[in-house]
Design an enzyme around this catalytic site. Structure first.
Site, PDB file in Angstrom:
ATOM      1  N   HIS A 127     -14.642  49.451 -26.492  1.00  0.00           N
ATOM      2  CA  HIS A 127     -13.428  50.013 -25.872  1.00  0.00           C
ATOM      3  C   HIS A 127     -13.646  50.172 -24.370  1.00  0.00           C
ATOM      4  O   HIS A 127     -14.754  50.507 -23.935  1.00  0.00           O
ATOM      5  CB  HIS A 127     -13.100  51.382 -26.483  1.00  0.00           C
ATOM      6  CG  HIS A 127     -11.688  51.789 -26.269  1.00  0.00           C
ATOM      7  ND1 HIS A 127     -11.278  52.396 -25.101  1.00  0.00           N
ATOM      8  CD2 HIS A 127     -10.593  51.624 -27.021  1.00  0.00           C
ATOM      9  CE1 HIS A 127      -9.975  52.627 -25.182  1.00  0.00           C
ATOM     10  NE2 HIS A 127      -9.533  52.162 -26.329  1.00  0.00           N
TER      11      HIS A 127
ATOM     12  N   ASP B 261      -8.887  50.103 -34.196  1.00  0.00           N
ATOM     13  CA  ASP B 261      -8.501  48.933 -35.009  1.00  0.00           C
ATOM     14  C   ASP B 261      -9.515  48.595 -36.087  1.00  0.00           C
ATOM     15  O   ASP B 261      -9.292  47.659 -36.859  1.00  0.00           O
ATOM     16  CB  ASP B 261      -8.310  47.723 -34.078  1.00  0.00           C
ATOM     17  CG  ASP B 261      -7.130  47.930 -33.156  1.00  0.00           C
ATOM     18  OD1 ASP B 261      -7.317  47.811 -31.926  1.00  0.00           O
ATOM     19  OD2 ASP B 261      -6.053  48.254 -33.650  1.00  0.00           O
TER      20      ASP B 261
HETATM   21  C1  SDX Z   1      -7.158  48.718 -28.407  1.00  0.00           C
HETATM   22  O1  SDX Z   1      -7.041  50.493 -23.773  1.00  0.00           O
HETATM   23  C2  SDX Z   1      -6.765  51.083 -24.876  1.00  0.00           C
HETATM   24  O2  SDX Z   1      -6.641  52.325 -24.911  1.00  0.00           O
HETATM   25  C3  SDX Z   1      -6.569  50.165 -26.089  1.00  0.00           C
HETATM   26  C4  SDX Z   1      -6.310  50.850 -27.403  1.00  0.00           C
HETATM   27  C5  SDX Z   1      -5.014  51.605 -27.395  1.00  0.00           C
HETATM   28  O3  SDX Z   1      -4.892  52.566 -28.185  1.00  0.00           O
HETATM   29  O4  SDX Z   1      -4.085  51.195 -26.667  1.00  0.00           O
HETATM   30  O5  SDX Z   1      -7.366  51.737 -27.705  1.00  0.00           O
HETATM   31  C6  SDX Z   1      -6.199  49.842 -28.543  1.00  0.00           C
HETATM   32  O6  SDX Z   1      -6.815  47.710 -27.835  1.00  0.00           O
HETATM   33  C7  SDX Z   1      -8.562  48.898 -28.918  1.00  0.00           C
HETATM   34  C8  SDX Z   1      -9.459  47.674 -28.614  1.00  0.00           C
HETATM   35  C9  SDX Z   1      -9.151  46.582 -29.636  1.00  0.00           C
HETATM   36  N1  SDX Z   1      -9.889  45.336 -29.300  1.00  0.00           N
HETATM   37  C10 SDX Z   1     -10.952  44.945 -29.977  1.00  0.00           C
HETATM   38  O7  SDX Z   1     -11.489  45.573 -30.892  1.00  0.00           O
HETATM   39  C11 SDX Z   1     -11.485  43.571 -29.566  1.00  0.00           C
HETATM   40  C12 SDX Z   1     -13.009  43.623 -29.483  1.00  0.00           C
HETATM   41  N2  SDX Z   1     -13.379  44.475 -28.377  1.00  0.00           N
HETATM   42  C13 SDX Z   1     -13.593  43.872 -27.092  1.00  0.00           C
HETATM   43  O8  SDX Z   1     -13.155  42.615 -26.849  1.00  0.00           O
HETATM   44  C14 SDX Z   1     -13.754  44.826 -25.927  1.00  0.00           C
HETATM   45  O9  SDX Z   1     -14.589  45.819 -26.334  1.00  0.00           O
HETATM   46  C15 SDX Z   1     -12.482  45.410 -25.338  1.00  0.00           C
HETATM   47  C16 SDX Z   1     -11.500  44.354 -25.012  1.00  0.00           C
HETATM   48  C17 SDX Z   1     -11.882  46.391 -26.280  1.00  0.00           C
HETATM   49  C18 SDX Z   1     -12.908  46.128 -24.051  1.00  0.00           C
HETATM   50  O10 SDX Z   1     -13.265  45.169 -23.163  1.00  0.00           O
HETATM   51  P1  SDX Z   1     -13.920  45.566 -21.740  1.00  0.00           P
HETATM   52  O11 SDX Z   1     -13.763  46.998 -21.454  1.00  0.00           O
HETATM   53  O12 SDX Z   1     -13.420  44.582 -20.747  1.00  0.00           O
HETATM   54  O13 SDX Z   1     -15.434  45.405 -22.025  1.00  0.00           O
HETATM   55  P2  SDX Z   1     -16.228  44.068 -21.815  1.00  0.00           P
HETATM   56  O14 SDX Z   1     -15.539  42.935 -22.498  1.00  0.00           O
HETATM   57  O15 SDX Z   1     -16.553  43.946 -20.362  1.00  0.00           O
HETATM   58  O16 SDX Z   1     -17.567  44.383 -22.644  1.00  0.00           O
HETATM   59  C19 SDX Z   1     -18.642  45.073 -22.048  1.00  0.00           C
HETATM   60  C20 SDX Z   1     -19.894  44.470 -22.710  1.00  0.00           C
HETATM   61  C21 SDX Z   1     -19.934  42.953 -22.600  1.00  0.00           C
HETATM   62  O17 SDX Z   1     -21.306  42.621 -22.695  1.00  0.00           O
HETATM   63  P3  SDX Z   1     -22.139  42.291 -21.297  1.00  0.00           P
HETATM   64  O18 SDX Z   1     -21.360  41.228 -20.566  1.00  0.00           O
HETATM   65  O19 SDX Z   1     -22.156  43.604 -20.558  1.00  0.00           O
HETATM   66  O20 SDX Z   1     -23.472  41.840 -21.769  1.00  0.00           O
HETATM   67  O21 SDX Z   1     -19.850  44.736 -24.126  1.00  0.00           O
HETATM   68  C22 SDX Z   1     -19.741  43.511 -24.837  1.00  0.00           C
HETATM   69  C23 SDX Z   1     -19.265  42.472 -23.850  1.00  0.00           C
HETATM   70  O22 SDX Z   1     -19.747  41.166 -24.219  1.00  0.00           O
HETATM   71  N3  SDX Z   1     -18.761  43.719 -25.903  1.00  0.00           N
HETATM   72  C24 SDX Z   1     -18.855  43.271 -27.141  1.00  0.00           C
HETATM   73  C25 SDX Z   1     -17.716  43.747 -27.802  1.00  0.00           C
HETATM   74  N4  SDX Z   1     -16.978  44.455 -26.960  1.00  0.00           N
HETATM   75  C26 SDX Z   1     -17.618  44.432 -25.775  1.00  0.00           C
HETATM   76  N5  SDX Z   1     -19.796  42.511 -27.750  1.00  0.00           N
HETATM   77  C27 SDX Z   1     -19.565  42.240 -29.060  1.00  0.00           C
HETATM   78  N6  SDX Z   1     -18.500  42.668 -29.770  1.00  0.00           N
HETATM   79  C28 SDX Z   1     -17.561  43.427 -29.180  1.00  0.00           C
HETATM   80  N7  SDX Z   1     -16.529  43.840 -29.863  1.00  0.00           N
END
Ligand code: SDX
Length: 429
Positions: A306, A363
């Site tokens: 998140h 989710d």
């Molecule tokens: C919702 O914003 C809100 O409030 C949203 C929400 C709401 O109520 O409106 O809470 C609802 O959208 C929840 C999120 C649902 N999405 C997912 O579950 C999809 C999977 N999660 C990710 O794609 C990610 O965690 C996000 C999109 C939710 C957040 O993305 P960010 O903040 O841009 O974080 P990032 O992609 O920069 O990740 C930081 C690090 C990265 O690794 P490094 O580059 O630092 O090595 O964490 C890793 C990412 O690769 N990472 C994950 C991961 N999520 C982040 N690695 C594996 N699996 C994951 N799910």
């Protein structure tokens, strides 16, 4: 003298005021930065950038705190239903008995759709994703209610917000009925908000339909925990579109489209599809955890991570509890729930997830509950949209009531070609 931060650039410096929020979050006020220095800021994805101040929802990502208008999500989930929660978000205060009754009755009187809207559904292919029809029909509501589109007329705004709150479940249920080739079931004014939705989703003309009170409780809780989440992607979209004075229906339709993405609200569908894939692939949790850690795999654990929560999402905890209770009451074992719990356990011990503070989000478990309720997978994000609607409306109203309201128009850093001389097509290589 309020606190300031000094920005030094060469021999030039500027003192930026530090703004402090109710919970002591602090922000640099850069509203005069370009005027005074010619500089703008750059922050891909707005990771460090606040778009507004807001009194609606407070998140503390480090502590895993979520409050609607100051009330903890745990308390609201325990004491309110979705309609009362919606009133709180939209109007800023918990309603007294009379206000709540009037709000409930107003919503009940606006649940029907204009009969002409039914023909929209015959134009969609049977396998149309219901998020497509949801956004299309919501946008089209503006053509049926041309008398109430002015965002500056409080009476028109009030009727539009009530119409939209009341009709979204009908629009959603009609999408579902269309997809399974069953006749639409009209809303009933003797049913509560969530009873009505379940009845429109699952009743058939050939026999009486029993609405399970446990299902009603589960839907209420799911809608409540999705009701608002400050400046997330879809809410920021609603504010962006609304900032141009586009009508409420257009603004919300845009928010629905933003929510559809698998990185946002679409993650609940993507998460269940991921869990199903893990099971179909023999249930090898470790293999998928390793894939999620491998940047080259292009695979992420959906429902994990998140932007704000660097702790357990309090909503995931509530939904996991709903899961537990509902499946136990149904005396049902869902392999997806077992795989989800095992996946969470493995991930939360893995340094990759611990270091990045990746926890289950809203989710991760919601899809398991929707499945138990008999909601088809493509409808999962539609239920997210139904839950988020009062939050979107609250932010749209707050934006329009703000004395600082301006059309949203971010700047950019240009990295394209410098000026070039035009070349007629016959002279191009
Ligand atoms: C919702 O914003 C809100 O409030 C949203 C929400 C709401 O109520 O409106 O809470 C609802 O959208 C929840 C999120 C649902 N999405 C997912 O579950 C999809 C999977 N999660 C990710 O794609 C990610 O965690 C996000 C999109 C939710 C957040 O993305 P960010 O903040 O841009 O974080 P990032 O992609 O920069 O990740 C930081 C690090 C990265 O690794 P490094 O580059 O630092 O090595 O964490 C890793 C990412 O690769 N990472 C994950 C991961 N999520 C982040 N690695 C594996 N699996 C994951 N799910």
């Amino acid at each position: 003298m309020s606190e300031t931060a000094r920005l030094q650039l060469g021999d030039q410096h500027i003192d930026l005021a530090v703004i402090t929020g109710t919970e002591n979050e602090r922000a640099l006020d850069i509203s005069q930065l370009r005027n005074t220095t010619g500089l703008i800021t750059l922050d891909e994805g707005y990771v460090n950038t606040g778009s507004t101040s807001s009194a609606i929802t407070y998140l503390d990502g480090e502590k895993g705190i979520l409050r609607y208008r100051g009330y903890a999500i745990e308390e609201i989930a325990e004491h309110c239903d979705f309609v009362e929660t919606s009133y709180l978000l939209m109007y800023g205060e918990l309603p007294n008995a009379e206000q709540l009754h009037d709000f409930r009755m107003s919503l009940r009187r606006h649940t029907m759709l204009h009969e002409d809207i039914k023909s929209f559904y015959s134009g969609f292919p049977r396998d149309a994703h219901p998020m497509a029809s949801l956004s299309a029909v919501v946008s089209a509501l503006s053509t049926f209610y041309q008398d109430s589109l002015d965002p500056r007329d409080p009476r028109q705004v009030e009727i539009s917000t009530h119409r939209l709150m009341a009709k979204l479940p009908t629009i959603a249920a009609f999408s579902h009925k269309k997809s399974i080739g069953q006749p639409f079931f009209y809303p009933r004014n003797d049913l509560t908000y969530c009873e009505n939705f379940l009845n429109m989703m699952f009743a058939v003309p050939t026999e009486p339909h029993e609405i399970d009170p446990d299902f009603v409780d589960a839907v209420n809780l799911l809608l409540i925990v999705h009701a608002d989440h400050e400046q997330n992607c879809s809410t920021s979209t609603v504010r962006m579109v609304g900032s141009s004075d586009a009508n409420l229906f257009a603004s919300i339709a845009a928010g629905i489209c933003a929510l559809w993405g698998p990185l946002h609200g679409g993650a609940n569908q993507a998460c269940v599809e991921m869990l199903e894939q893990i099971i179909a692939d023999g249930g090898d949790i470790g293999k998928y955890v390793d894939m999620a850690k491998d940047k080259n795999s292009g695979f992420r654990l959906m429902g994990f991570g998140h932007r704000v929560y660097k702790n357990y999402d309090p909503r995931a905890r509530i939904i996991k509890g709903v899961c537990d209770r509902l499946l136990a009451k149904m005396q049902r074992v869902d392999p997806l729930f077992d795989v989800a719990k095992e996946l969470e356990e493995v991930a939360l011990k893995d340094p990759y997830f611990v270091e990045r503070k990746l926890y289950p989000n809203v989710d991760f478990y919601s899809g398991v509950v929707y499945r138990a309720l008999g909601i088809p997978v493509p409808m999962f994000t539609v239920l997210f949209a139904m839950g988020r609607l009062p939050g979107w409306i609250a932010h749209w109203l707050e934006m329009h009531s703000s004395p600082n309201k301006r059309i949203h128009r971010p700047r950019q850093v240009y990295t394209g070609s410098r000026t070039r001389k035009f070349i007629p097509v016959e002279k191009r290589a």
